[in-house]
Every structure is written in structure tokens, then in C-alpha cells.
Design a protein around this motif. Structure first.
Motif, PDB file in Angstrom:
ATOM      1  N   TRP A   1       0.816   2.841  -3.265  1.00  0.00           N
ATOM      2  CA  TRP A   1      -0.442   3.332  -3.858  1.00  0.00           C
ATOM      3  C   TRP A   1      -0.452   4.859  -3.899  1.00  0.00           C
ATOM      4  N   TRP A  56      -7.724   6.391  -0.460  1.00  0.00           N
ATOM      5  CA  TRP A  56      -6.457   6.020   0.178  1.00  0.00           C
ATOM      6  C   TRP A  56      -5.642   7.283   0.384  1.00  0.00           C
ATOM      7  N   VAL A  72      -6.517   5.147  -4.694  1.00  0.00           N
ATOM      8  CA  VAL A  72      -7.167   3.854  -4.516  1.00  0.00           C
ATOM      9  C   VAL A  72      -8.379   4.033  -3.620  1.00  0.00           C
ATOM     10  N   PRO A  86       0.808  -1.230   0.000  1.00  0.00           N
ATOM     11  CA  PRO A  86       0.000   0.000   0.000  1.00  0.00           C
ATOM     12  C   PRO A  86       0.838   1.275   0.000  1.00  0.00           C
TER      13      PRO A  86
END
Lengths: 110, 895, 126
Positions: A51, B235, A63, A48
Motif C-alpha cells: 500500500w 496508512w 490508504v 499492506p
């Protein structure tokens, strides 16, 4: 995970040597897995970090949270499963550590 | 709806249940009634004190603020747990084998039992954990507040609540955490209670989550969609924080005193890790699985400005779910209380063991000999420590005002406690790690942590804005949040990075540069190679074989009967049915004491540890054993020495006594002999002189004869006296030996002439003149005396009708054998040994002398360095005189 | 009316002196110089009195006395013991063995004669 049962008293000697060899090979593999498991987890959990976030400086769409959650929890569940398997394997193979008698007495004593 | 009162009632009831559970578990453990108490499940659940109120309530708030970043707090421990075979297993094994009581104890033990290091770790722990305790208190208060807000009666006071909660937790921790001292005596009550609390908080959070996902949102898909649509739908995690916090949580998971307490100290059996390795990550996953949905939907539903930290509570409340809210409250309450209790227990152990006791012992000024008295002091000091730690947390909460400042404490605390990590990991895996290195690294890390994180985050009053802006002393590179001019880092990342990098760097450098002492080296080897030194895990569960081992050992030490009696007594005490008592800690303690009476405390401890604890013998044990053994050896060797000396003295005394007695006997016998020898001639002399005087009518012939008897006897008397004097002089070594050089033949000539005077040539003497031509170095007169004696004896005692004497000479090196051989019947075998004794006469009737002749001869020859002896088994009597110092054999015929 | 003495003594000169004295006093004197067969000699001679030396070849006077006293009829035979060693212990031992009179050498001739006469007189009266 356990070796095939011995095929008879006549072959006990070779079986024994064979299973002994297999056992130690499995034990070695087990140790390798135990080393690899946290490293593997670290690697997966590091993904992650690559990302893109919602910050304007970064290219690409951020994301979605749901995807992030799915990824993280899937990895998590996978690691738990692997750990569970490793735990079972330890129970099976590391009899010196668990203090249990080996499941198959025939393997050890012929 | 009197919800606040109901809440308080439920809360109290819950506390009562906890007390009950803890009490029952302690009782069961004491009687070893329930195996499940020591099960891997309980162990796994007890690990959940990692999930405090900060994670229970705070995780949702965290998620509401920063999205998925909260999950890093759980990912770290997950990684630690799945790597258990290489990490935790070693830690737990060391903890067991070294009988470690806390993380501070472990560090101190590793680095040569340095109490300075233990003190440092303890102080660090107190500083980091106290605010954390305050945080728990805050969460409880906030949750009460949330209920109070909804309650119309509103007679609610923050501070009062916190006070009572603190007091209650302190009482609980003291009651169940300090009942006994022995580290092996684990706190079953506390552990079971926190396991129960772990279930409660998981169930509560899952219940709220399920309610939110399926009650409020329309199922999983809908929930996901609402998440994506919410503020945190993208995110947005800072990747450096993601990595650093994951690492930090992993470090804290191992280093936090309360985690160490449940993971290592309370560990019943190393093998429980096998289950916990997957069960605890599963627990963590379950407890965090609904965090984001709750946060997202809370953000969606709750009014703006509502504290997201309390969504878990306020969301059900706002939906009218009083029961669910109550459960949720209990979950939060459980998280807070379990953490506070265990943290207080762990800290109190550290404070009392590493600060209070050393200070107290030093103040007392005598050695740390553990007696019952000291044990009480330790318990007392632990209780006081718990109270003080709880009070610190309370005051910290009250003084900090319970504001938002506290919410930052979680990571600050984690960073602080993570400073132990380099010393811990280095100690476990690197034999070269030294005390100085650990101390230096820890100090550097601690200072940096305080400077870069603790003060800027919490102590805003202590660190002025100027320092933060322009650096310490105005030095730009000493800015707390931009050390060495590196700017733009997240403060937490910055602090963790610098503090741990420099901590590790200094630790390694100083370790390499310093030389560890012997104890450090030994302990280092014990830690790093713990799997070689300690036995495979044996929990209390596989105890029958253990007890047999103990029985065998005890029989060897105590003796079969006493050991059996002792085991029987213990079996009765336990009320068990089996052939052998269960090896409960109490039993082991008693057995150790029993054995200690025989083999010394340290040895007993080591032996029992070896069999029962599965623990290796520590260096201190070995040293103590060696000391005791040395003492015993010294003592016994002293005894042995003493008894040997006593024996020797006694033997000497006996010998001396025997000699004295013998001498006394000899003297008596000698005096008696002398008396006899003197009186006998005197009797004759007196009798015949009286006859001559008194008897009339004696013939001239008779008179003549009697007179000559008197004369002979008088002469005999004189001779006797002369001999006695001679012998006395010889025996006392007063005789002067006049060494002269002469010819043996000449000496024999003289002796023969003297001895044969008046014997009318009755004795035929044969000589070999050629052999006699030998030069000797001796006292020639004395030698002649010996020869005279021997020749005279031959005259007197030779019983042959034609007595003959042959004098034969043989040379052996520098000594000369002069044999006097007569043709008589010889001396009877029984008397041969006697002939050289004083007054020994083989044939008394014929004795003309006093029986001292041969004794004198022997004395003379010994004086001259030679010898005289009777040669047995020859026809006739053979006396051999050994003459030393023969220098030269002259040619025959020259003299 | 026997005046018969057996003298056991290994010193020839002393034997001769005592024989001279007692013969002049009217005694029949038998002499013997060895201890070994002294008891038989005494029993064979059946004397009225025995004069016994202590230091004898073969068998000491003490033993001879003991053996003699053990023979029936010999319990009260007067025995005059002569010794040159003259220690108190010897006297005690002799008395235990049943000696009639104990004399230390050297003795005066009168003493011996008196002792012999006394012992003989006592024996006759007893």
C-alpha cells in the motif's frame, strides 16, 4: 466431513475400503491445508506492504486507516475461522493424534 | 475521592485473590479434583502472558505514534499459532518427550546436552529479559502515577512503589513457582492465576474500548470516521518494518523463556494446541481490536503532550469513569505481574539448572548423583535466582531512571531473544545442525545484536557518538546502524536483518563444517524425527488405562502381591474411590522409586516415562539403563562364574576324596589280601614243621609227605613274593621294556616249553605254525611271561577230562590277536570281569598261585601297548592277547 | 562224652595239619572246604566244637557264624575262628557275631590244641 454411513452389512467390505481410502485422502488434504494456512496468512498480511503511504515520494493517495483496519481484521478473522475449521478437522480425522475413538465406529469396524 | 488509597486497596485485594486462586489451584491439582485446571482454555489463556503491560498500555501509545504498525506484534504469533501442526506441535512434543525444563535446556539437549550452549542461551535470556521486567515495573509505576496525579493527597513515591511491587512479585513467583522440583509437576497455581489475569486484562481492554467507541464516540461508524480524521488516519507503515516486526514477534513468541515456559513446559496435553490454535489468535485479535480507536480518540481528546502510553488509563479517568479506570488499571497490573512472575520463574529455572548447579557440582568435585540434598539445593538456588532476577529488574529500572529509554526495550528484547531461533529451528528440522554451529551462530547473532541494537538504543553512554557516526575503530563499514556501508535502513530492521542473517549463515556453515559427536547425532535424530520416536499424546486425563498399564508393569517387576499392596496404599493415600489410584505426579514418583529399588533408577524412570509421560526414552536414559544392565550382568556373571568355580572345585574335591578313599580301601584290601596270601602258606609250613619236630611216631612216609608240603608251601611263598615284586614294579612303571624284533612262533615255543615242564604232557596244545610266522616288535621276554601264565592257567584250571589248548592267531592291521582257547567249561559270567583283578581266583581250591598272574599279564600287555581280555560266550575259556607293532608277515617255511 | 570237631577250612594243607593234631589228641574230626552249606554240615554233625576259617569260598566264616548263632541251641556252641587276615576289624566283627575264640594264622600247634581243650572244658562246665 464424515463419510456417508454404510448402507448395510452386505456392503460393509467395500464401504470399509472406500471409507478407508477417503479417510486417508482427507487426512492428506488436511496436512496440505495445515501447511498452506500460515503461508496463506503470511501472504495476506504482506499485502499492506504494497500500500502507498502518505510519503510524498510515493504515488497515489494513502490508504485510509479505517480501510486498513478493516482489511487487517477481516484477514485476521478469516484466518482464525480457517484455523478453527482445521482444528475441528483434526479432531475429526486425526484420531491417532487426539486419542479419541473415531466418531463412527461403523466406518472402522464394519 | 481518595482514589490512590482505594486503588492500593483494590490492588492488594486483587493480589490476595490471585494468591488464593493459585493456592486453591495447587491444592486442587494435588488432589486432582478439577479437570478444568488442565483444560485447553486455561492453556490458551496462559499463553496470553505474551501480552504484557508493554502491549496493554504500550500498544495504544505505539498506535498513537506509528499507526497500525503495532499490530505486527500480534500478527507474528497468530501466524505461529495457525501453523501449529507443523511447528508448535513438534516443539511441544519434544518438550514433553525430552522432559525439557526451559528453552536453554531444549537447545542444550538438542546439541548433545551441551551445558556451554545452555549457559549461553541463559545469559542471552537474562540480558534480554531483565530490561523487559524493568519495563513492566515501569508500567506499573506509571499507572500508579497516573492515579496519583488525579489524587489530591499525593503522598506517592515511585521508587517505593516499585520496590514493593517487585518484592511482592518475587514472593509470589517463589511461593508458587518453586514449590517442587519435578518438571512434570506443573505449576498449576501460577498457570491458573495468570489465566485469571488474562481474563482480567482482556475484559479491561474491551471495556475501555467499548466505552471509547460507544461511550465517547457515537458508535462504530463514527469511531472509524474519527480515526480517519485523526493524526493516524492514513496508512503510514514502513513496509520493511511491517515484515520484520511480524517475523520478529513470531520468533520471540516461540523463543521467549516465559512463552516457552507456558507453551511447552506447562503444557498438560499436546492436544490443547488444537484449541489454542484458533482461540489464542482470537484472544490477540480481541485485545487489539480497540487499540486504534482508543489511540485516535485519545489523541483527539487528551491534551497535547499527554503520554499516549497511558491513554487506556487516562481516557476513562478524564471522563470521570473511576471504576473503568480501576478496571483498566487492574488489566495493566495483571499484564505486568503475570509476565514478571512467569519470566522470573523461567529464568530462574535456567539460571539454576545451567549456571548455578553446574558450578556448584563442579565446586563440590563429585558426580551429580541426585539425592534429596541436591534437590533442596536446586530449589534453594531457584528461589535465590528469582530474587536476583527481580532485583536486577528493579535496579535496571531505578538506574535507567524509568525514562523513555525503556519504551524501546520491547523490540530490542525481541531481537535479542530471536537470536535463538536459527539454533532452535535448525535443531528441530535439520539433523545436520551441530553444537559448534549453534554455538557459533548464537555468538555471532548475540554480538551483532549488542553492537547494532542494544548499545545504540539503550547504552548510549557505552557507545560513543563517534562510533555510531564513524564505525568501530573508525572503520566506516563497522557503523552499528549501517553495517557494511548499507545505510538508510530502519535501525531495528537493520539489526534484525544482519544479526539473523549472519547468525543463520554462520550456524549453517559451521554445522556443515563440523562433525557432531554421537550424542548430538542421536539427539538430533530424536528431535527431528520426534513423531516417530514418541507416542501419540496422552494427557493426564486419559489416565485409567495408563494406570492399568502401570499396574501390569509393576506386577511384573515387584510381584503381584506387593504391587497390589502398593497400589492399594496409594489409593488410600489419595483418598480415591476407584479401583486404581490416579497417576498423579506424586504417585508416579513414588512408584518410580519403588520400581527403582528393583530394576535401577534409570530403568524405572524410562519405563514409567514410557507409560505415563508419553515421553520417549532419552539417550541419557538409555545409557543409564545400559550401564545398570551391564553392571547387573557383570555382577551376575561374576556370581555365576564364582559358583561354577566353586562347583567345579567341590566336584574335584569330591572326586579326589572318592579316589583317595577308594585307593585307601584298595590298599587296605590289598594289604589284607597280601597278608592272607602270605599267612596261609606260612600256617601250613609252621604247622607241619612243628608236627615234624614234636610228634613222635611219625611214619617215614608221613614225614616225607609233610616235608614235601612244607617245601611246596615255601615255594608258593616265594612265587607270591616274586609276583608281588613283579606287579609292584610293573604298576609303578619302573620296569624297563626291552623292545626286540622276533618271531611270534619262537616266543610261543619258549613259553610252551617253560609252562609245560613237569606237567607230564597232560595238556594237548594245538598250534597253527603257518600263522605264527609273524615278526613282532616287542619285549619278547615279557610277552613270553604272559603266554606262560595263560598256558599254566589252562593247565591248572581246565576242567575237561582231556584238557586241550588251541592257540590261534589272527591279524588286524598292525595288531595281532593271539587267542588261547581251552576246552574246559570256561569262566562263569559273573567272574569274568574279576579275573584280571589281583588275588582273584575263580576256583580257590585249585589255586597254586597267588591270584596275581592275570593281573600281572594285564599290566605287562598294557606296558607293551597291547591288551589282554577274556572273550566271553565261547565254549571253553578264551583269553585274547592283542600284540601291537606287527611289521611283517614272513613267508611260511622260511624259518 | 563226645570229642567231636567240625573243621571248615578251604586250604587242604592246613586242614590236614589240624586234622593230624586233633586226631592225635583224641578228637573226631570232620572237615568241610566250602562255605555255602557249612551251616547244614555243622547242624548235621552236631559237634562239640567248630573250627572256622574266615576266608571261605561261597560264604564267609563271619556269615556262617552269624547264621549258626541264630539257630536255637547253637548259641553257646564253642566256635574257634581262624583267620589269615589278622586285622583288628576282623576280630571285632567276629566277636560281635558271637565267636568263642579268635586266632590269627599262622598259629602254633600248641595254641590250637590248648584253645580247643579250653573251649571244650568251658562248654562242659557252662
Amino acid at each position: 466431513m464424515s463419510p456417508a454411513p454404510g448402507s448395510g452389512a452386505s456392503q460393509a467390505g467395500t464401504d470399509q475400503a472406500h471409507s478407508q481410502e477417503r479417510r486417508s485422502a482427507l487426512r492428506r488434504r488436511l496436512m496440505d491445508i495445515s501447511k498452506l494456512l500460515p503461508a496463506f496468512g503470511m501472504l495476506l498480511f504482506a499485502v499492506p506492504m504494497l500500500w502507498p503511504t502518505g510519503e510524498p515520494a510515493q504515488a497515489g493517495d494513502p490508504v485510509a486507516m479505517s480501510s486498513a483496519i478493516r482489511y487487517v481484521f477481516l484477514v485476521w478473522a478469516a484466518l482464525i475461522t480457517l484455523s478453527f475449521c482445521f482444528s475441528l478437522a483434526v479432531g475429526q480425522w486425526a484420531s491417532h493424534w487426539t486419542g479419541k475413538k473415531p466418531r463412527r465406529r461403523r466406518d472402522g469396524s464394519g | 475521592m481518595a482514589s490512590l488509597n482505594a486503588l492500593i486497596l483494590v490492588c492488594l485485594a486483587y493480589v490476595v485473590v490471585l494468591f488464593g486462586v493459585a493456592f486453591a489451584a495447587d491444592r486442587l491439582a494435588a488432589r486432582r479434583g478439577a479437570r478444568w485446571l488442565g483444560s485447553p482454555l486455561i492453556y490458551t489463556l496462559s499463553l496470553s502472558i505474551y501480552c504484557t503491560a508493554w502491549t496493554f498500555y504500550g500498544a495504544v501509545g505505539y498506535a498513537a505514534r506509528s499507526g497500525l504498525e503495532f499490530i505486527t506484534i500480534y500478527l507474528g504469533p497468530t501466524l505461529v499459532m495457525i501453523g501449529w501442526w507443523w511447528g508448535l506441535r513438534k516443539l511441544v512434543r519434544i518438550g514433553r518427550s525430552q522432559r525439557v525444563t526451559s528453552i536453554a535446556d531444549l537447545i542444550s539437549a538438542r546439541y548433545g546436552k551441551s551445558n556451554l550452549l545452555a549457559m549461553g542461551v541463559t545469559i542471552l535470556a537474562v540480558i534480554t529479559v531483565t530490561p523487559y521486567i524493568a519495563l513492566q515495573l515501569q508500567s506499573i509505576t506509571l499507572s500508579f502515577g497516573a492515579f496519583a496525579e488525579a489524587d489530591p493527597s499525593r503522598n506517592y513515591n515511585d521508587t517505593t512503589t516499585v520496590f514493593w511491587v517487585t518484592a511482592g512479585l518475587a514472593v509470589f513467583a517463589i511461593l508458587f513457582g518453586t514449590r517442587n522440583l519435578d518438571v512434570n509437576e506443573r505449576h498449576h497455581g501460577v498457570v491458573t492465576a495468570i489465566a485469571l489475569e488474562a481474563v482480567v486484562k482482556l475484559v479491561a481492554l474491551l471495556a475501555v474500548g467499548i466505552f471509547v467507541v460507544w461511550g465517547i464516540a457515537g458508535g462504530f461508524g463514527d469511531a472509524m470516521a474519527r480515526i480517519d480524521a485523526s493524526e493516524i488516519g492514513e496508512w503510514q507503515v514502513n513496509s520493511s518494518r511491517w515484515a520484520v516486526i511480524t517475523f520478529l514477534s513470531a520468533a520471540a513468541f516461540v523463543c521467549l523463556p516465559r512463552m516457552f515456559q507456558v507453551m511447552v513446559v506447562e503444557n498438560e496435553d499436546e492436544r490443547h494446541l488444537r484449541i489454542a490454535a484458533w482461540a489464542f489468535p482470537l484472544y490477540l485479535m480481541l485485545i487489539s481490536i480497540f487499540v486504534v480507536p482508543i489511540a485516535a480518540i485519545g489523541l483527539d481528546l487528551m491534551p497535547a503532550g499527554a503520554n499516549p502510553d497511558l491513554f487506556v488509563l487516562t481516557l476513562p479517568l478524564s471522563q470521570g469513569q473511576q471504576g473503568l479506570a480501576m478496571l483498566s488499571f487492574l488489566g495493566g497490573f495483571s499484564s505486568a505481574t503475570s509476565m514478571v512472575i512467569v519470566a522470573a520463574m523461567a529464568l530462574s529455572t535456567m539460571v539454576s539448572n545451567h549456571i548455578v548447579m553446574p558450578v556448584w557440582l563442579r565446586a563440590r568435585g563429585d558426580g551429580a548423583s541426585v539425592s534429596g540434598d541436591v534437590r533442596n539445593i536446586v530449589l534453594y538456588s531457584r528461589r535465590v535466582s528469582i530474587a536476583v532476577i527481580m532485583a536486577l529488574g528493579y535496579f535496571y529500572y531505578v538506574l535507567s531512571g524509568g525514562g523513555a529509554a525503556l519504551s524501546a526495550i520491547g523490540l530490542v528484547s525481541f531481537t535479542g531473544i530471536a537470536q535463538i531461533l536459527p539454533a532452535l529451528v535448525g535443531g528441530l528440522y535439520w539433523r545436520g545442525a551441530t553444537r559448534s554451529g549453534a554455538l557459533a551462530g548464537l555468538s555471532v547473532g548475540f554480538c551483532l545484536w549488542v553492537f547494532t541494537l542494544l548499545l545504540p538504543e539503550l547504552g548510549s553512554g557505552l557507545l560513543t557518538a563517534r562510533v555510531i557516526e564513524q564505525g568501530l575503530f573508525g572503520l566506516g563499514w563497522l557503523r552499528p546502524q549501517a553495517l557494511f556501508g548499507i545505510e538508510g535502513l530502519d535501525p531495528t530492521v537493520h539489526a534484525v536483518m544482519w544479526s539473523l542473517i549472519l547468525n543463520t549463515g554462520v550456524f549453517v556453515c559451521v554445522s556443515v563444517a563440523s562433525i557432531p559427536n554421537a550424542l548430538e547425532r542421536l539427539q538430533g535424530a530424536q528431535f527431528v524425527n520426534v513423531f516417530d520416536h514418541s507416542s501419540a499424546p496422552r494427557g493426564w486425563t486419559g489416565s485409567v488405562a495408563q494406570c492399568e498399564d502401570l499396574m501390569i508393569m509393576s506386577q511384573r517387576i515387584l510381584g503381584a502381591q506387593e504391587a497390589q499392596a502398593f497400589f492399594q496404599r496409594e489409593l488410600l493415600r489419595q483418598g480415591g474411590r476407584g479401583p486404581l489410584p490416579e497417576p498423579t505426579p506424586t504417585f508416579l514418583e513414588r512408584l518410580e522409586r519403588e520400581l527403582g529399588g528393583s530394576v535401577g533408577a534409570a530403568a524405572a524412570h524410562a519405563m514409567i516415562g514410557q507409560i505415563a509421560g508419553g515421553s520417549s526414552v532419552s539417550v541419557a536414559d538409555l545409557m543409564a539403563v545400559a550401564d545398570e544392565t551391564a553392571q547387573i550382568l557383570e555382577y551376575s556373571s561374576r556370581l555365576e562364574h564364582q559358583s561354577a568355580e566353586l562347583n567345579r572345585t567341590a566336584r574335584e574335591l569330591r572326586e579326589a576324596n572318592g579316589k583317595l578313599t577308594e585307593i585307601s580301601h584298595q590298599k587296605d584290601a590289598f594289604l589284607s589280601q597280601v597278608s592272607h596270601e602270605l599267612r596261609t602258606p606260612m600256617t601250613s609250613i609252621r604247622a607241619f614243621s612243628e608236627i615234624l619236630r614234636d610228634a613222635d611216631g611219625l611214619s617215614a612216609e608221613e614225614g616225607q609227605r609233610y616235608a614235601s608240603i612244607i617245601h611246596d608251601e615255601a615255594q608258593r611263598l616265594t612265587r607270591l613274593l616274586n609276583d608281588l615284586l613283579d606287579l609292584s614294579v610293573l604298576e609303578n612303571g619302573q620296569v624297563s621294556v626291552n623292545i626286540a624284533t622276533g618271531n611270534l612262533g619262537d616266543v610261543l615255543d619258549k613259553a610252551l616249553a617253560s609252562a609245560l615242564t613237569g606237567t607230564a604232557g597232560k595238556l594237548a596244545v594245538t598250534r597253527d605254525r603257518s600263522q605264527e610266522d609273524v615278526v613282532i616288535n616287542s619285549d619278547l621276554d615279557r610277552l613270553a611271561q604272559v603266554f606262560i601264565n595263560l598256558i599254566a592257567n589252562a593247565c591248572k584250571y581246565c576242567d575237561s577230562p582231556d584238557p586241550a589248548l588251541r592257540i590261534s592267531i589272527a591279524r588286524h592291521g598292525t595288531v595281532l590277536w593271539v587267542d588261547f582257547i581251552d576246552n574246559g567249561s570256561g569262566i562263569p559270567a559273573g567272574a569274568q570281569r574279576m579275573v584280571f583283578e589281583k588275588f582273584a581266583r575263580v576256583n580257590p581250591e585249585k589255586a597254586g598261585g597267588a591270584g596275581l598272574g592275570l593281573a600281572i599279564c594285564r599290566e605287562i600287555m598294557q606296558r607293551l601297548g597291547g591288551d589282554i581280555r577274556y572273550v566271553p560266550d565261547r565254549p571253553g575259556s578264551v583269553f585274547r592277547v592283542t600284540v601291537p607293532n606287527v611289521t611283517e608277515l614272513k613267508n611260511s617255511g622260511t624259518s | 562224652m563226645g570229642r567231636h570237631v567240625v573243621l571248615i577250612e578251604d586250604e587242604p594243607n592246613i586242614t590236614e595239619a589240624i586234622r593230624f593234631l586233633l586226631t592225635r589228641d583224641g578228637w573226631q574230626v570232620d572237615t568241610h572246604a566250602d562255605g555255602t552249606d557249612a551251616v547244614e554240615v555243622i547242624l548235621n554233625a552236631a559237634p562239640d566244637l567248630v573250627i572256622l576259617d574266615v576266608m571261605l569260598p561261597g560264604k564267609s566264616g563271619m556269615e556262617i557264624l552269624k547264621d549258626l548263632r541264630a539257630v536255637a541251641g547253637m548259641e553257646h556252641l564253642p566256635v574257634l575262628m581262624l583267620t589269615a587276615r589278622g586285622q583288628a576289624r576282623d576280630r571285632e566283627m567276629a566277636e560281635k557275631a558271637g565267636v568263642s575264640r579268635f586266632m590269627t594264622k599262622p598259629f602254633s600247634n600248641t595254641e590250637v590244641l590248648t584253645a580247643v581243650r579250653d573251649l571244650h572244658a568251658q562248654a562242659k562246665q557252662g
